[in-house]
Design an enzyme around this catalytic site. Structure first.
Site, PDB file in Angstrom:
ATOM      1  N   ASP A 182      25.244 -19.507 -13.155  1.00 17.49           N
ATOM      2  CA  ASP A 182      25.240 -18.492 -12.106  1.00 17.49           C
ATOM      3  C   ASP A 182      25.139 -17.079 -12.677  1.00 17.49           C
ATOM      4  O   ASP A 182      24.797 -16.141 -11.957  1.00 17.49           O
ATOM      5  CB  ASP A 182      26.524 -18.576 -11.270  1.00 17.49           C
ATOM      6  CG  ASP A 182      26.526 -19.762 -10.328  1.00 17.49           C
ATOM      7  OD1 ASP A 182      25.425 -20.260 -10.013  1.00 17.49           O
ATOM      8  OD2 ASP A 182      27.608 -20.190  -9.904  1.00 17.49           O
ATOM      9  N   GLU A 226      31.894 -16.066 -19.393  1.00 13.02           N
ATOM     10  CA  GLU A 226      31.964 -14.719 -18.824  1.00 13.02           C
ATOM     11  C   GLU A 226      30.764 -13.865 -19.195  1.00 13.02           C
ATOM     12  O   GLU A 226      30.685 -12.703 -18.809  1.00 13.02           O
ATOM     13  CB  GLU A 226      33.257 -14.026 -19.271  1.00 13.02           C
ATOM     14  CG  GLU A 226      34.519 -14.679 -18.723  1.00 13.02           C
ATOM     15  CD  GLU A 226      34.501 -14.757 -17.199  1.00 13.02           C
ATOM     16  OE1 GLU A 226      34.147 -13.754 -16.548  1.00 13.02           O
ATOM     17  OE2 GLU A 226      34.829 -15.823 -16.660  1.00 13.02           O
ATOM     18  N   GLU A 269      29.219 -12.896 -24.692  1.00 13.00           N
ATOM     19  CA  GLU A 269      30.458 -13.129 -23.954  1.00 13.00           C
ATOM     20  C   GLU A 269      30.742 -11.985 -22.994  1.00 13.00           C
ATOM     21  O   GLU A 269      31.731 -12.010 -22.270  1.00 13.00           O
ATOM     22  CB  GLU A 269      31.619 -13.288 -24.933  1.00 13.00           C
ATOM     23  CG  GLU A 269      31.450 -14.466 -25.876  1.00 13.00           C
ATOM     24  CD  GLU A 269      32.575 -14.568 -26.878  1.00 13.00           C
ATOM     25  OE1 GLU A 269      33.547 -15.290 -26.598  1.00 13.00           O
ATOM     26  OE2 GLU A 269      32.483 -13.903 -27.926  1.00 13.00           O
ATOM     27  N   ARG A 287      28.494  -8.404 -20.865  1.00 15.15           N
ATOM     28  CA  ARG A 287      27.433  -8.098 -19.904  1.00 15.15           C
ATOM     29  C   ARG A 287      26.243  -7.435 -20.582  1.00 15.15           C
ATOM     30  O   ARG A 287      26.384  -6.386 -21.213  1.00 15.15           O
ATOM     31  CB  ARG A 287      27.985  -7.169 -18.820  1.00 15.15           C
ATOM     32  CG  ARG A 287      26.974  -6.738 -17.786  1.00 15.15           C
ATOM     33  CD  ARG A 287      27.586  -5.758 -16.791  1.00 15.15           C
ATOM     34  NE  ARG A 287      26.609  -5.342 -15.809  1.00 15.15           N
ATOM     35  CZ  ARG A 287      26.317  -5.998 -14.697  1.00 15.15           C
ATOM     36  NH1 ARG A 287      26.969  -7.120 -14.430  1.00 15.15           N
ATOM     37  NH2 ARG A 287      25.408  -5.570 -13.864  1.00 15.15           N
ATOM     38  N   GLY A 310      27.561  10.953 -23.511  1.00 17.68           N
ATOM     39  CA  GLY A 310      28.180  12.279 -23.491  1.00 17.68           C
ATOM     40  C   GLY A 310      29.546  12.346 -24.134  1.00 17.68           C
ATOM     41  O   GLY A 310      30.150  13.433 -24.215  1.00 17.68           O
ATOM     42  N   LYS A 336      28.093  14.894 -29.644  1.00 16.84           N
ATOM     43  CA  LYS A 336      28.039  13.898 -28.582  1.00 16.84           C
ATOM     44  C   LYS A 336      27.554  12.582 -29.177  1.00 16.84           C
ATOM     45  O   LYS A 336      26.754  12.560 -30.121  1.00 16.84           O
ATOM     46  CB  LYS A 336      27.111  14.352 -27.459  1.00 16.84           C
ATOM     47  CG  LYS A 336      27.649  15.533 -26.655  1.00 16.84           C
ATOM     48  CD  LYS A 336      26.743  15.870 -25.493  1.00 16.84           C
ATOM     49  CE  LYS A 336      27.341  17.004 -24.650  1.00 16.84           C
ATOM     50  NZ  LYS A 336      26.484  17.345 -23.497  1.00 16.84           N
ATOM     51  N   ARG A 386      35.401   3.868 -33.445  1.00 20.67           N
ATOM     52  CA  ARG A 386      36.791   3.487 -33.270  1.00 20.67           C
ATOM     53  C   ARG A 386      37.548   4.652 -32.639  1.00 20.67           C
ATOM     54  O   ARG A 386      37.107   5.798 -32.680  1.00 20.67           O
ATOM     55  CB  ARG A 386      37.433   3.120 -34.614  1.00 20.67           C
ATOM     56  CG  ARG A 386      37.522   4.301 -35.587  1.00 20.67           C
ATOM     57  CD  ARG A 386      37.890   3.861 -36.967  1.00 20.67           C
ATOM     58  NE  ARG A 386      37.952   5.002 -37.886  1.00 20.67           N
ATOM     59  CZ  ARG A 386      37.970   4.910 -39.207  1.00 20.67           C
ATOM     60  NH1 ARG A 386      37.926   3.702 -39.786  1.00 20.67           N
ATOM     61  NH2 ARG A 386      38.033   5.991 -39.965  1.00 20.67           N
ATOM     62  N   ASN A 437      40.992   6.905 -32.691  1.00 20.87           N
ATOM     63  CA  ASN A 437      42.159   7.256 -33.495  1.00 20.87           C
ATOM     64  C   ASN A 437      43.415   6.937 -32.702  1.00 20.87           C
ATOM     65  O   ASN A 437      43.610   7.448 -31.601  1.00 20.87           O
ATOM     66  CB  ASN A 437      42.116   8.746 -33.865  1.00 20.87           C
ATOM     67  CG  ASN A 437      43.220   9.134 -34.821  1.00 20.87           C
ATOM     68  OD1 ASN A 437      44.405   9.025 -34.502  1.00 20.87           O
ATOM     69  ND2 ASN A 437      42.829   9.626 -35.988  1.00 20.87           N
ATOM     70  N   SER A 438      44.268   6.070 -33.239  1.00 16.50           N
ATOM     71  CA  SER A 438      45.430   5.600 -32.491  1.00 16.50           C
ATOM     72  C   SER A 438      46.473   6.681 -32.265  1.00 16.50           C
ATOM     73  O   SER A 438      47.347   6.523 -31.405  1.00 16.50           O
ATOM     74  CB  SER A 438      46.074   4.416 -33.223  1.00 16.50           C
ATOM     75  OG  SER A 438      46.521   4.806 -34.508  1.00 16.50           O
TER      76      SER A 438
END
Length: 315
Positions: free
Chosen positions: A163, A180, A196, A198, A262, A274, A287, A289-290
């Site tokens: 589907d 998925e 896995e 879109r 952007g 950008k 990544r 930055n935590s």
């Protein structure tokens, strides 16, 4: 830059013999078992055996022959539109290489049911007639586009939930689409890939790339406008991540990070730009930055592990 070569336009001609479903004089769909690039349609054995009138659905099936002189001109009718979608799913043309302008207006909205397609305006009458015959009707979707696998089953491909792959998707051999995963029309893979997440309309994904669970690639129908996205070879888009720029080869997007064109990013030299300014470059790691929450772009070496070859040996 990405090893995915620029996709060259295909001008045609193209032709096919198919089985067309009609409600009265309205063409609802066409199945082309053996489309070809050329002016003379290929023979289809025993296609006449499919001609019939379905007394429950009220749909007539007839044989038609369709030819397209120029695939760089917009489609002109429903038969033309269905042939172009078949060319893509049969892997005779790649996404973004033929003109699909105006295709939505040429594909009627129908109810796709367990008995086959049914005109939306007659679905209640069809249900009633089916019940009188002891037949149950399940409506699977109401849409312009059908499932690819009801028309084309390409070789070397696994699809966990049919589907979620539309007719007009292009899936290269070695592609695995998990439950998925989703692949829209005029989009898909150019080599062995794990899907896995879109893959939106207009998006192409290079060989050896992995679109992680819940990940999304922005397409021309999902806010991307006319911008088309190419994902290079050997890329990893982490789970629940998203991308609105092109990726070159061997790039990684951290899980949960959405990078739009952007978005402000910190480059390896410490300057900011950008994200679109590094669109398509190879060997980048995106990544967050935590501590600061800033999106960082780092140069990467080595490998993220790559695809499991055993999972993509689908022949």
């Amino acid at each position: 830059m990405s090893s995915v070569a620029a996709l060259a336009p295909v001008s045609g001609p193209a032709s096919a013999i198919g089985l067309a479903s009609y409600s009265g004089d309205t063409l609802l769909d066409v199945w082309y078992p053996n489309p070809c690039l050329g002016p003379v349609p290929a023979d289809v054995d025993a296609i006449g055996a499919g001609i019939d009138t379905d007394q429950i659905r009220g749909v007539q099936v007839r044989t038609i022959s369709t030819a397209i002189d120029d695939l760089q001109a917009a489609p002109v009718d429903t038969a033309d539109a269905y042939l172009r979608l078949h060319l893509l799913s049969h892997r005779l043309v790649a996404p973004r290489t033929i003109d699909l302008t105006g295709i939505f207006s040429l594909l009627p909205i129908v109810a796709w049911t367990s008995l086959g397609l049914v005109p939306v305006e007659t679905i209640d009458a069809v249900r009633m007639h089916a019940r009188s015959k002891g037949v149950h009707v399940s409506v699977l979707s109401v849409d312009r586009f059908p499932r690819m696998t009801d028309y084309v089953v390409p070789t070397g491909v696994r699809i966990a939930d049919a589907d979620r792959v539309r007719l007009g998707a292009h899936l290269a051999s070695g592609t695995t689409v998990m439950h998925e995963g989703f692949v829209n029309f005029n989009a898909g893979t150019l080599g062995a890939s794990m899907v896995e997440g879109r893959i939106s309309a207009g998006v192409v994904v290079g060989d050896g790339s992995d679109v992680g669970g819940g990940a999304s690639i922005m397409g021309t129908l999902s806010g991307g406008g006319t911008q088309v996205i190419t994902i290079g070879a050997g890329c990893l888009i982490g789970a629940n991540a998203g991308i609105g720029i092109c990726l070159g080869d061997n790039c990684v997007v951290e899980a949960g990070l959405y990078v739009t064109g952007g978005a402000k990013v910190t480059l390896p030299d410490g300057t900011t730009a950008k994200a679109k300014d590094v669109s398509g470059q190879d060997n980048l790691l995106f990544r967050r930055n935590s501590q600061t929450g800033a999106i960082e772009v780092a140069m990467r070496t080595g490998s993220w592990g790559g695809l499991n070859s055993a999972l993509h040996a689908n022949d």
